[in-house]
Scaffold this active site. Structure first.
Site, PDB file in Angstrom:
ATOM      1  N   ASP A   1       0.801  -1.232   0.000  1.00 36.52           N
ATOM      2  CA  ASP A   1       0.000   0.000   0.000  1.00 36.52           C
ATOM      3  C   ASP A   1       0.834   1.282   0.000  1.00 36.52           C
ATOM      4  O   ASP A   1       0.405   2.308   0.511  1.00 36.52           O
ATOM      5  CB  ASP A   1      -0.974   0.026   1.192  1.00 36.52           C
ATOM      6  CG  ASP A   1      -1.825  -1.219   1.243  1.00 36.52           C
ATOM      7  OD1 ASP A   1      -2.266  -1.654   0.172  1.00 36.52           O
ATOM      8  OD2 ASP A   1      -2.009  -1.768   2.344  1.00 36.52           O
TER       9      ASP A   1
ATOM     10  N   LYS B   1       2.810   1.463  -5.223  1.00 33.45           N
ATOM     11  CA  LYS B   1       3.503   0.816  -6.354  1.00 33.45           C
ATOM     12  C   LYS B   1       2.736   1.020  -7.654  1.00 33.45           C
ATOM     13  O   LYS B   1       3.320   1.212  -8.700  1.00 33.45           O
ATOM     14  CB  LYS B   1       3.583  -0.706  -6.156  1.00 33.45           C
ATOM     15  CG  LYS B   1       4.560  -1.165  -5.136  1.00 33.45           C
ATOM     16  CD  LYS B   1       4.546  -2.690  -5.039  1.00 33.45           C
ATOM     17  CE  LYS B   1       3.282  -3.288  -4.469  1.00 33.45           C
ATOM     18  NZ  LYS B   1       2.922  -2.911  -3.112  1.00 33.45           N
TER      19      LYS B   1
ATOM     20  N   GLY C   1      -4.314  -4.927  -3.739  1.00 28.20           N
ATOM     21  CA  GLY C   1      -5.228  -3.934  -4.286  1.00 28.20           C
ATOM     22  C   GLY C   1      -4.401  -2.748  -4.735  1.00 28.20           C
ATOM     23  O   GLY C   1      -3.791  -2.072  -3.923  1.00 28.20           O
ATOM     24  N   HIS C   2      -4.326  -2.520  -6.033  1.00 29.66           N
ATOM     25  CA  HIS C   2      -3.522  -1.410  -6.548  1.00 29.66           C
ATOM     26  C   HIS C   2      -4.430  -0.270  -6.975  1.00 29.66           C
ATOM     27  O   HIS C   2      -5.251  -0.426  -7.864  1.00 29.66           O
ATOM     28  CB  HIS C   2      -2.676  -1.869  -7.741  1.00 29.66           C
ATOM     29  CG  HIS C   2      -1.595  -2.817  -7.341  1.00 29.66           C
ATOM     30  ND1 HIS C   2      -0.719  -3.374  -8.223  1.00 29.66           N
ATOM     31  CD2 HIS C   2      -1.244  -3.292  -6.135  1.00 29.66           C
ATOM     32  CE1 HIS C   2       0.126  -4.162  -7.576  1.00 29.66           C
ATOM     33  NE2 HIS C   2      -0.179  -4.132  -6.310  1.00 29.66           N
TER      34      HIS C   2
ATOM     35  N   GLN D   1       2.186  -6.574  -2.423  1.00 29.73           N
ATOM     36  CA  GLN D   1       2.560  -6.549  -0.996  1.00 29.73           C
ATOM     37  C   GLN D   1       3.888  -5.794  -0.796  1.00 29.73           C
ATOM     38  O   GLN D   1       4.182  -4.911  -1.579  1.00 29.73           O
ATOM     39  CB  GLN D   1       2.607  -7.962  -0.410  1.00 29.73           C
ATOM     40  CG  GLN D   1       1.228  -8.607  -0.277  1.00 29.73           C
ATOM     41  CD  GLN D   1       0.746  -9.270  -1.553  1.00 29.73           C
ATOM     42  OE1 GLN D   1       1.484  -9.991  -2.190  1.00 29.73           O
ATOM     43  NE2 GLN D   1      -0.482  -9.042  -1.932  1.00 29.73           N
TER      44      GLN D   1
HETATM   45  P1  IMP Z   1      -2.664 -12.758   2.829  1.00 28.50           P
HETATM   46  O1  IMP Z   1      -1.658 -12.287   1.839  1.00 28.50           O
HETATM   47  O2  IMP Z   1      -4.070 -12.505   2.415  1.00 28.50           O
HETATM   48  O3  IMP Z   1      -2.415 -14.172   3.269  1.00 28.50           O
HETATM   49  O4  IMP Z   1      -2.478 -11.870   4.161  1.00 28.50           O
HETATM   50  C1  IMP Z   1      -1.289 -11.931   4.953  1.00 28.50           C
HETATM   51  C2  IMP Z   1      -0.950 -10.550   5.498  1.00 28.50           C
HETATM   52  O5  IMP Z   1      -0.573  -9.706   4.429  1.00 28.50           O
HETATM   53  C3  IMP Z   1      -2.118  -9.829   6.184  1.00 28.50           C
HETATM   54  O6  IMP Z   1      -1.583  -9.035   7.225  1.00 28.50           O
HETATM   55  C4  IMP Z   1      -2.688  -8.955   5.081  1.00 28.50           C
HETATM   56  O7  IMP Z   1      -3.391  -7.839   5.574  1.00 28.50           O
HETATM   57  C5  IMP Z   1      -1.412  -8.552   4.371  1.00 28.50           C
HETATM   58  N1  IMP Z   1      -1.602  -8.202   2.953  1.00 28.50           N
HETATM   59  C6  IMP Z   1      -1.780  -9.059   1.918  1.00 28.50           C
HETATM   60  N2  IMP Z   1      -1.899  -8.385   0.767  1.00 28.50           N
HETATM   61  C7  IMP Z   1      -1.761  -7.077   1.078  1.00 28.50           C
HETATM   62  C8  IMP Z   1      -1.740  -5.884   0.290  1.00 28.50           C
HETATM   63  O8  IMP Z   1      -1.860  -5.883  -0.927  1.00 28.50           O
HETATM   64  N3  IMP Z   1      -1.581  -4.714   0.971  1.00 28.50           N
HETATM   65  C9  IMP Z   1      -1.417  -4.693   2.320  1.00 28.50           C
HETATM   66  N4  IMP Z   1      -1.414  -5.770   3.092  1.00 28.50           N
HETATM   67  C10 IMP Z   1      -1.577  -6.965   2.470  1.00 28.50           C
HETATM   68 MG    MG Z   2      -2.699  -2.149  -1.810  1.00 28.82          MG
END
Ligand code: IMP
Ligand code: MG
Length: 335
Positions: free
Chosen positions: A13, A16, A42-43, A177
């Site tokens: 977040d 990117k 989520g971009h 991420q």
């Molecule tokens: P997962 O990737 O859904 O398994 O989540 C694992 C951790 O990564 C959690 O703390 C999510 O909130 C975080 N996370 C996963 N994708 C994103 C992202 O795109 N932005 C921010 N946090 C993320």
């Molecule tokens: Mg995001």
């Protein structure tokens, strides 16, 4: 072959999507490749003044550039097809530009149902972790086995090495991420299930010698979404959350806020070999005119934006690499 890589240096977040979008506008990429993650990402992208939130699809589609979901990714087919429809409805030609690597893995409904039960990590519940677990457990389902993806499939090897369509391949790698969520370097187990570093981009089939620029992206304050306690105890974080619209683009959850941790920024810059660094969201702290950063265990406070910019820029050049170019940005559309 030439490759530029966009990596997030904090917890996702950091913008990117915005940087990848700006680079596509300026450079001559033949391909944009998403190298890790799934629809947990989520971009948020502002294209010609219109806001888009993408999960699977790389930002090359906004500029007519081939956009590939690489083998390092996991893909949920319904979400992917729906995203294509949404982009098409908004006038973006996604159908002809988006491709999926044959060896990317599928997020099944079973993976989703399983992830929904998570309480410890605070995942996005999109099935990401179970899909990667099954990939590495050698019982996963690959994209080439999914008939609904057949018209989108691409062999990465053929596309990158036996392609007569382009004189030279120029790739922009768009990650998902961030460093603090990386399965190896993040705060395990509060991490995602993929690799979020430059190394991860190379796993998608590009040689290390192709790397030109590594664009590290961070924010002037940090945010994190998930189960662990992260937010500092200052009233101002509530204001930052509102002003900065710090709510998850995928799940809508409030992001926890804290000041920038210079040590994390330094570690992520070193490990990723960052040579261009963008610090976003300066406009939010401009409004509040409060400038703080953690330097190890110490909290530093600066009188002005100029002072903190000077401190960060100089410290990165002294402690990481004298050639690092640092940009401070508040703008939604430009670097
Ligand atoms: P997962 O990737 O859904 O398994 O989540 C694992 C951790 O990564 C959690 O703390 C999510 O909130 C975080 N996370 C996963 N994708 C994103 C992202 O795109 N932005 C921010 N946090 C993320
Ligand atoms: Mg995001």
């Amino acid at each position: 072959m030439i490759a530029d890589i966009v990596v997030d240096l904090q917890y996702g977040d950091c913008g990117k999507g915005k940087i990848a979008h700006a680079l596509c506008k300026d450079k001559n990429y033949t391909h944009v490749i998403r190298y890790n993650g799934g629809c947990n990402a989520g971009h948020t992208i502002y294209h010609e003044g219109v806001k888009f939130v993408t999960h699977h699809i790389p930002c090359g589609v906004f500029f007519g550039i081939k956009s590939i979901i690489g083998p390092g990714c996991v893909i949920h087919v319904d979400t992917f097809l729906q995203e294509i429809e949404e982009l098409e409805a908004a006038g973006i030609n996604a159908k002809d530009l988006v491709q999926v690597a044959t060896n990317a893995h599928i997020i099944t409904d079973f993976h989703r149902a399983e992830d929904k039960k998570d309480e410890e990590i605070g995942t996005t519940k999109r099935g990401n972790g179970p899909a990667y677990r099954d990939k590495y457990g050698r019982r996963g389902v690959r994209a080439l086995e999914e008939p609904r993806l057949s018209k989108y499939l691409v062999s990465m090897y053929h596309e990158l090495y036996e392609n007569e369509e382009f004189e030279e391949i120029e790739v922009l790698f768009e990650g998902a991420q961030g460093f603090g969520l990386d399965v190896d370097w993040g705060d395990y187990p509060y991490v995602t299930s993929s690799h979020c570093t430059v190394g991860s981009a190379l796993l998608n089939g590009v040689p290390a010698k192709a790397i030109r620029d590594v664009w590290g992206v961070a924010k002037i304050y940090e945010t994190y979404v998930g189960a662990k306690d992260f937010e500092g105890i200052e009233d101002i974080f509530e204001e930052i959350r509102e002003l900065g619209q710090e709510y998850g683009a995928t799940t809508g959850r409030p992001r926890q806020i804290n000041w920038l941790d210079f040590d994390l920024l330094k570690m992520a810059s070193r490990i990723n070999g960052v040579n261009k660094l963008v610090i976003n969201k300066m406009d939010i702290l401009d409004e509040l005119d409060v400038w703080k950063v953690y330097n190890g265990p110490h909290m530093l406070e600066f009188d002005s934006r100029e002072d903190i910019e000077f401190w960060i820029r100089t410290k990165l050049m002294v402690e990481v690499d004298e050639d690092i170019e640092t940009f401070f940005s508040g703008d939604k559309e430009y670097i």
